[in-house]
Scaffold this motif. Sequence first.
Motif, mmCIF file in Angstrom:
data_model
loop_
_atom_site.group_PDB
_atom_site.id
_atom_site.type_symbol
_atom_site.label_atom_id
_atom_site.label_comp_id
_atom_site.label_asym_id
_atom_site.label_seq_id
_atom_site.Cartn_x
_atom_site.Cartn_y
_atom_site.Cartn_z
ATOM 1 N N ASP A 244 0.810 -1.217 0.000
ATOM 2 C CA ASP A 244 0.000 0.000 0.000
ATOM 3 C C ASP A 244 0.847 1.272 0.000
ATOM 4 N N SER A 245 1.976 1.245 0.659
ATOM 5 C CA SER A 245 2.770 2.465 0.825
ATOM 6 C C SER A 245 3.402 2.957 -0.478
ATOM 7 N N VAL A 246 3.436 2.123 -1.512
ATOM 8 C CA VAL A 246 4.050 2.548 -2.772
ATOM 9 C C VAL A 246 3.047 2.641 -3.921
ATOM 10 N N LYS A 247 1.817 2.293 -3.664
ATOM 11 C CA LYS A 247 0.802 2.334 -4.727
ATOM 12 C C LYS A 247 0.661 3.750 -5.271
ATOM 13 N N GLY A 248 0.642 3.836 -6.590
ATOM 14 C CA GLY A 248 0.537 5.129 -7.243
ATOM 15 C C GLY A 248 1.863 5.820 -7.451
ATOM 16 N N ARG A 249 2.923 5.305 -6.842
ATOM 17 C CA ARG A 249 4.253 5.909 -6.978
ATOM 18 C C ARG A 249 5.239 4.979 -7.685
#
Length: 113
Positions: free
Chosen positions: A61-66
Amino acid sequence: QVQLVESGGGLVQAGGSLRLSCVASGRSISFGTMGWYRQVQGKQRELVATITPGGNTNYVDSVKGRFTVSRDNAKNTVYLQMNSLKPEDTAVYYCWHNIGNYWGQGTQVTVSS
């Protein structure tokens, strides 16, 4: 035997980008799931992203979209495009191949604030 060699790590300012590469040799990785993990000293290794042979991806979740994981089977290579980097992304990043549970030696990513 499969050898995995990561590259592309380095020092970048917060908000910047890096592209990690993992080149496999010894055997084709086309039929296996590839993954990127990261580890901060003293902490457990954390799954960052995976990509199946069919191209299905999964992210923490912490890297989603990045972050974006991709693969080029013709080059026996998997990539991790990392954008909008944050200091908390600082870690050693490892490449992984599920068939035989192979790991690379890791590449350091350091994000300064």
